[in-house]
Design an enzyme around this catalytic site. Structure first.
Site, PDB file in Angstrom:
ATOM      1  N   ARG A 156       0.857  -1.186   0.000  1.00 16.52           N
ATOM      2  CA  ARG A 156       0.000   0.000   0.000  1.00 16.52           C
ATOM      3  C   ARG A 156       0.895   1.237   0.000  1.00 16.52           C
ATOM      4  O   ARG A 156       1.970   1.242   0.620  1.00 16.52           O
ATOM      5  CB  ARG A 156      -0.899   0.046   1.253  1.00 16.52           C
ATOM      6  CG  ARG A 156      -2.101  -0.901   1.236  1.00 16.52           C
ATOM      7  CD  ARG A 156      -3.172  -0.493   0.208  1.00 16.52           C
ATOM      8  NE  ARG A 156      -4.348  -1.350   0.246  1.00 16.52           N
ATOM      9  CZ  ARG A 156      -4.540  -2.436  -0.517  1.00 16.52           C
ATOM     10  NH1 ARG A 156      -3.624  -2.813  -1.383  1.00 16.52           N
ATOM     11  NH2 ARG A 156      -5.657  -3.128  -0.419  1.00 16.52           N
ATOM     12  N   GLU A 205      -4.406   7.340  -4.839  1.00 19.35           N
ATOM     13  CA  GLU A 205      -4.856   6.454  -5.926  1.00 19.35           C
ATOM     14  C   GLU A 205      -6.326   6.714  -6.204  1.00 19.35           C
ATOM     15  O   GLU A 205      -7.091   6.897  -5.243  1.00 19.35           O
ATOM     16  CB  GLU A 205      -4.682   4.984  -5.515  1.00 19.35           C
ATOM     17  CG  GLU A 205      -3.236   4.573  -5.366  1.00 19.35           C
ATOM     18  CD  GLU A 205      -3.086   3.074  -5.103  1.00 19.35           C
ATOM     19  OE1 GLU A 205      -4.069   2.323  -5.288  1.00 19.35           O
ATOM     20  OE2 GLU A 205      -1.994   2.661  -4.721  1.00 19.35           O
ATOM     21  N   HIS A 251      -1.582  -0.033  -9.591  1.00 18.88           N
ATOM     22  CA  HIS A 251      -2.239  -0.943  -8.642  1.00 18.88           C
ATOM     23  C   HIS A 251      -2.901  -2.127  -9.367  1.00 18.88           C
ATOM     24  O   HIS A 251      -4.127  -2.299  -9.316  1.00 18.88           O
ATOM     25  CB  HIS A 251      -3.268  -0.194  -7.779  1.00 18.88           C
ATOM     26  CG  HIS A 251      -3.589  -0.917  -6.501  1.00 18.88           C
ATOM     27  ND1 HIS A 251      -3.768  -0.277  -5.299  1.00 18.88           N
ATOM     28  CD2 HIS A 251      -3.752  -2.238  -6.233  1.00 18.88           C
ATOM     29  CE1 HIS A 251      -4.039  -1.174  -4.356  1.00 18.88           C
ATOM     30  NE2 HIS A 251      -4.040  -2.378  -4.917  1.00 18.88           N
TER      31      HIS A 251
HETATM   32  N1  LIG Z   1      -0.987  -4.400  -5.110  1.00 23.34           N
HETATM   33  C1  LIG Z   1      -2.011  -5.223  -5.024  1.00 23.34           C
HETATM   34  O1  LIG Z   1      -2.815  -5.330  -5.931  1.00 23.34           O
HETATM   35  C2  LIG Z   1      -2.183  -6.056  -3.803  1.00 23.34           C
HETATM   36  C3  LIG Z   1      -1.792  -5.593  -2.573  1.00 23.34           C
HETATM   37  N2  LIG Z   1      -1.915  -6.381  -1.469  1.00 23.34           N
HETATM   38  C4  LIG Z   1      -1.457  -5.860  -0.184  1.00 23.34           C
HETATM   39  O2  LIG Z   1      -0.616  -6.830   0.415  1.00 23.34           O
HETATM   40  C5  LIG Z   1      -0.943  -6.927   1.788  1.00 23.34           C
HETATM   41  C6  LIG Z   1      -0.537  -8.273   2.313  1.00 23.34           C
HETATM   42  O3  LIG Z   1      -1.399  -9.290   1.848  1.00 23.34           O
HETATM   43  P1  LIG Z   1      -1.270 -10.769   2.452  1.00 23.34           P
HETATM   44  O4  LIG Z   1       0.132 -11.222   2.331  1.00 23.34           O
HETATM   45  O5  LIG Z   1      -2.346 -11.592   1.885  1.00 23.34           O
HETATM   46  O6  LIG Z   1      -1.571 -10.470   3.981  1.00 23.34           O
HETATM   47  P2  LIG Z   1      -1.086 -11.335   5.227  1.00 23.34           P
HETATM   48  O7  LIG Z   1      -1.941 -10.909   6.367  1.00 23.34           O
HETATM   49  O8  LIG Z   1      -1.026 -12.778   4.867  1.00 23.34           O
HETATM   50  O9  LIG Z   1       0.415 -10.852   5.452  1.00 23.34           O
HETATM   51  C7  LIG Z   1       0.759  -9.635   6.039  1.00 23.34           C
HETATM   52  C8  LIG Z   1       1.973  -9.896   6.910  1.00 23.34           C
HETATM   53  O10 LIG Z   1       2.419  -8.646   7.423  1.00 23.34           O
HETATM   54  C9  LIG Z   1       2.738  -8.835   8.784  1.00 23.34           C
HETATM   55  N3  LIG Z   1       2.621  -7.555   9.477  1.00 23.34           N
HETATM   56  C10 LIG Z   1       1.510  -6.910   9.891  1.00 23.34           C
HETATM   57  N4  LIG Z   1       1.842  -5.758  10.489  1.00 23.34           N
HETATM   58  C11 LIG Z   1       3.182  -5.674  10.426  1.00 23.34           C
HETATM   59  C12 LIG Z   1       4.112  -4.721  10.872  1.00 23.34           C
HETATM   60  N5  LIG Z   1       3.725  -3.620  11.528  1.00 23.34           N
HETATM   61  N6  LIG Z   1       5.416  -4.947  10.650  1.00 23.34           N
HETATM   62  C13 LIG Z   1       5.818  -6.080  10.012  1.00 23.34           C
HETATM   63  N7  LIG Z   1       4.989  -7.023   9.567  1.00 23.34           N
HETATM   64  C14 LIG Z   1       3.681  -6.824   9.780  1.00 23.34           C
HETATM   65  C15 LIG Z   1       1.761  -9.871   9.303  1.00 23.34           C
HETATM   66  O11 LIG Z   1       2.279 -10.523  10.456  1.00 23.34           O
HETATM   67  C16 LIG Z   1       1.679 -10.804   8.108  1.00 23.34           C
HETATM   68  O12 LIG Z   1       2.674 -11.806   8.176  1.00 23.34           O
HETATM   69  C17 LIG Z   1      -2.430  -6.626   1.845  1.00 23.34           C
HETATM   70  O13 LIG Z   1      -2.815  -6.150   3.120  1.00 23.34           O
HETATM   71  C18 LIG Z   1      -2.594  -5.577   0.782  1.00 23.34           C
HETATM   72  O14 LIG Z   1      -2.421  -4.293   1.342  1.00 23.34           O
HETATM   73  C19 LIG Z   1      -2.414  -7.652  -1.546  1.00 23.34           C
HETATM   74  C20 LIG Z   1      -2.831  -8.148  -2.741  1.00 23.34           C
HETATM   75  C21 LIG Z   1      -2.809  -7.371  -3.968  1.00 23.34           C
HETATM   76  O1  LIG Z   2      -6.616  -7.204  -2.669  1.00 24.80           O
HETATM   77  C1  LIG Z   2      -6.006  -6.159  -2.440  1.00 24.80           C
HETATM   78  O2  LIG Z   2      -5.691  -5.810  -1.287  1.00 24.80           O
HETATM   79  C2  LIG Z   2      -5.646  -5.274  -3.539  1.00 24.80           C
HETATM   80  O3  LIG Z   2      -4.922  -4.343  -3.361  1.00 24.80           O
HETATM   81  C3  LIG Z   2      -6.186  -5.514  -4.883  1.00 24.80           C
HETATM   82  O4  LIG Z   2      -6.338  -6.813  -5.198  1.00 24.80           O
END
Ligand SMILES: NC(=O)C1=CN([C@@H]2O[C@H](COP(=O)(O)OP(=O)(O)OC[C@H]3O[C@@H](n4cnc5c(N)ncnc54)[C@H](O)[C@@H]3O)[C@@H](O)[C@H]2O)C=CC1
Ligand SMILES: O=C(O)C(=O)CO
Length: 321
Positions: free
Chosen positions: A239, A268, A286
């Protein structure tokens, strides 16, 4: 029994919309414009369920103006920083997301950004495309190699682990910082760091994969960019909130950060126009999860959550914070 009324805020994949229309009394925003606060408030009176994307902002203020009909917000995203979950839950509204199904697509995009930033993809593409490729020399567009380099991952969750797996395939040494260490069977040799600072010191490449929360706003600030090895490459598919963009620009200007790959921005859509003059910043709008199969899987996962909820079960991806 009459079908539940469902509002789908954006134009989701055809397969998702077909399944939704079969099982729900569905209204789709074919205009595909982001839902406004007024539309969300109106929807809370007219619909039992909403499938929004991260473009719809369920703030505490918006939720405080809700009527009582809406029962579930089944997000078509894994990130939920656009939802005030405690405020929604306090009104008796369930919240779900779509984890796992988008991890590989997002990790693939992080790999694209990392390689593209490291190997001058923006300048290289432009020079060929504009007919300005008029010489070649061994010193021309020399980039940075990932093979054998150290990759630092902040946030070793689903996407972080998927990216680590791909990076291992490229011969990178993976280091990570996370709220807690992974079990050794999930680490696959990655080295855990107890502090962000310790991770930054060894990160020739740095990739962000933690959620946007009050704790992670400007996680990468000026002081922290300086902790990276000189010439480090920074990638953000998480993000925009995580990066102090002016501090990143200062680090690019000084050469301390040699390149960046960005899918996410503070503002965004639109991004940050200050990056536009930097050939060493490879930017995408994004599109981390934007593959055909992932879009279908995200839509189906959101519908699976709705189906479970209306069948009186706990949806697989229920969130409470
Ligand atoms: N660019 C895009 O289209 C996409 C962006 N995302 C972003 O990626 C993020 C992660 O997705 P997932 O891996 O599925 O989530 P997840 O919940 O599996 O992984 C997030 C990790 O970050 C860690 N975490 C949380 N707060 C933290 C902190 N303060 N310091 C260090 N580590 C911390 C958690 O312990 C967890 O291991 C989403 O929240 C979203 O914002 C996800 C999918 C698509
Ligand atoms: O799933 C999310 O968090 C995204 O940013 C878009 O897929």
């Amino acid at each position: 029994m009459s079908k539940k009324r469902l509002w789908i805020t954006r134009r989701l994949s055809d397969a998702t919309l077909e399944r939704a229309a079969r099982d729900y009394d569905v209204v789709i925003n074919h205009e595909d414009t982001p839902g406004t606060a007024a539309e969300l408030i109106a929807a809370s009176a007219d619909f039992d369920a909403v499938i929004p994307c991260h473009s719809e902002h369920f703030t505490a203020d918006v939720v405080s103006q809700f009527s009582d009909r809406l029962k579930i917000v089944a997000n078509h995203s894994v990130g939920v920083d656009h939802c005030d979950i405690p405020a929604l839950n306090a009104r008796g509204i369930a919240v779900t997301n779509t984890p796992d199904v988008l991890s590989d697509a997002t990790a693939e995009l992080a790999m694209l950004l990392m390689l593209g930033a490291a190997r001058n993809a923006v300048a290289g593409d432009r020079i060929v495309r504009t007919g300005n490729w008029d010489s070649w020399s061994p010193a021309f567009m020399v980039g940075k190699q990932v093979t054998g380099a150290r990759l630092g991952i902040i946030g070793m969750g689903r996407v972080g682990q998927a990216f680590a797996q791909k990076a291992r395939g490229f011969g990178m040494q993976v280091h990570y910082y996370n709220r807690r260490p992974l079990s050794s069977d999930l680490e696959h040799g990655a080295v855990y760091h107890e502090t962000v600072e310790s991770l930054l010191l060894v990160s020739d490449f740095l990739s962000l994969h933690c959620p946007a929360t009050p704790e992670t706003v400007d996680l990468m600030n000026g002081e922290r960019f300086q902790m990276l090895p000189k010439g480090a490459v920074v990638v953000n598919t998480a993000r925009g909130a995580l990066v102090d963009e002016d501090a990143l620009i200062a680090a690019l200007d000084s050469g301390h950060v040699s390149a960046a790959g960005l899918d996410c921005f503070k503002v965004e859509p639109g991004g940050n126009p200050k990056f536009s003059s930097y050939d060493n910043v490879f930017m995408l709008p994004h599109i981390g999860s934007a593959t055909r199969q992932t879009r279908d899987a995200m839509g189906f996962r959101a519908l699976d959550n709705l189906d479970a909820f209306f069948a009186g079960q706990t949806p697989k991806d229920i969130l409470t914070k």
